[in-house]
Design an enzyme around this catalytic site. Structure first.
Site, PDB file in Angstrom:
ATOM      1  N   CYS A 139       5.517   6.768  -7.160  1.00  0.00           N
ATOM      2  CA  CYS A 139       4.711   5.959  -8.091  1.00  0.00           C
ATOM      3  C   CYS A 139       3.312   6.532  -8.262  1.00  0.00           C
ATOM      4  O   CYS A 139       2.509   6.011  -9.032  1.00  0.00           O
ATOM      5  CB  CYS A 139       4.644   4.509  -7.624  1.00  0.00           C
ATOM      6  SG  CYS A 139       6.232   3.654  -7.710  1.00  0.00           S
ATOM      7  N   GLU A 181       0.643   6.487  -6.443  1.00  0.00           N
ATOM      8  CA  GLU A 181      -0.548   5.768  -6.007  1.00  0.00           C
ATOM      9  C   GLU A 181      -1.093   6.331  -4.710  1.00  0.00           C
ATOM     10  O   GLU A 181      -2.142   5.892  -4.233  1.00  0.00           O
ATOM     11  CB  GLU A 181      -0.270   4.263  -5.844  1.00  0.00           C
ATOM     12  CG  GLU A 181       0.617   3.903  -4.653  1.00  0.00           C
ATOM     13  CD  GLU A 181       2.064   3.708  -5.033  1.00  0.00           C
ATOM     14  OE1 GLU A 181       2.635   4.672  -5.581  1.00  0.00           O
ATOM     15  OE2 GLU A 181       2.620   2.629  -4.774  1.00  0.00           O
TER      16      GLU A 181
END
Length: 238
Positions: free
Chosen positions: A175, A177
């Site tokens: 993702c 992040e």
């Protein structure tokens, strides 16, 4: 292991072609008492090995392209989720070439429609680049994402002056992040602020989430390279 043996048979001189016996794989629908759920049977693995073999046979003697590499990644992801309770999380990083940008353009690559969903795709974005071509694909499909690798390496946190504490950074988790080095695994915890009475209550949760995540980073994997980088960084995210 079976996929590793198959790939080696194509890329290592002297390796003989391999065939596989699936007779000892648990039949589909058999309960998995340790992990939970039910066995997917040999079908998903047979399909994976057959598809990868077909891809490599078709392109024997030619260099593998970005598309071929991501194809193999995504075929693995499709196989993993076949067990009903399993999930897959992949990310691929590439340049801004038309080939890479069109990986999820199923009009250009219709063969990828059945498995292209298995990865998030991002481009390494040089600071100051022309974003117009990439943004056209984002407008159409929501991807690819942008990975500003130079910023990942310069800033351990996005504030203040560059400290280069993450100079070894090579990418991130699926993702994106969390910045990661090669061989590094992501370690994330999730908290829910609205489930707390006040700020102090939430801070208490954050404390225990931090302690738990840091403890997880001490765990050992099957890969010495991952163990080495995990113990050095003990990186966590929330």
């Amino acid at each position: 292991e079976s996929l590793r043996r198959l790939l080696l048979s194509y890329f290592v001189d002297g390796k003989s072609p391999v065939e596989f016996d699936f007779s000892q794989v648990r039949p589909a629908g058999t309960p998995i008492h340790g992990f939970g759920g039910v066995a997917s049977g040999p079908g998903a693995l047979q399909r994976l090995l057959s598809d990868v073999r077909g891809l490599l046979d078709e392109h024997t003697g030619s260099p593998l392209t970005q598309t071929h590499v991501v194809d193999i990644m995504n075929l693995i992801g499709r196989c993993v989720v076949a067990g009903n309770v399993r999930q897959t999380a992949e990310i691929s990083f590439g340049d801004c070439s038309d080939e890479y940008l069109n990986l999820k353009n199923y009009q250009v690559n219709p063969h990828r429609a059945s498995y292209g969903w298995a990865s998030n795709n991002s481009v390494y974005a040089p600071l100051g680049m022309d974003y117009s071509k990439v943004c056209e694909r984002v407008r159409e499909n929501g991807e690819p994402g942008f990975a500003w690798l130079e910023n990942m390496q310069k800033y351990s946190r996005m504030q203040g002056e560059p400290d280069w504490k993450d100079a070894r950074a090579a990418g991130g988790n699926p993702c994106l992040e969390q910045t990661l080095e090669t061989y590094e695994l992501c370690c994330l915890v999730e908290t829910f602020p609205t489930n707390h009475d006040d700020v102090e209550d939430y801070k208490r949760t954050l404390k225990y989430a931090y302690m738990y995540a840091k403890t997880v980073t001490l765990g050992r994997t099957h890969w010495p390279e991952s163990n080495q980088v995990m113990l050095r960084n003990r990186r966590i995210g929330c």
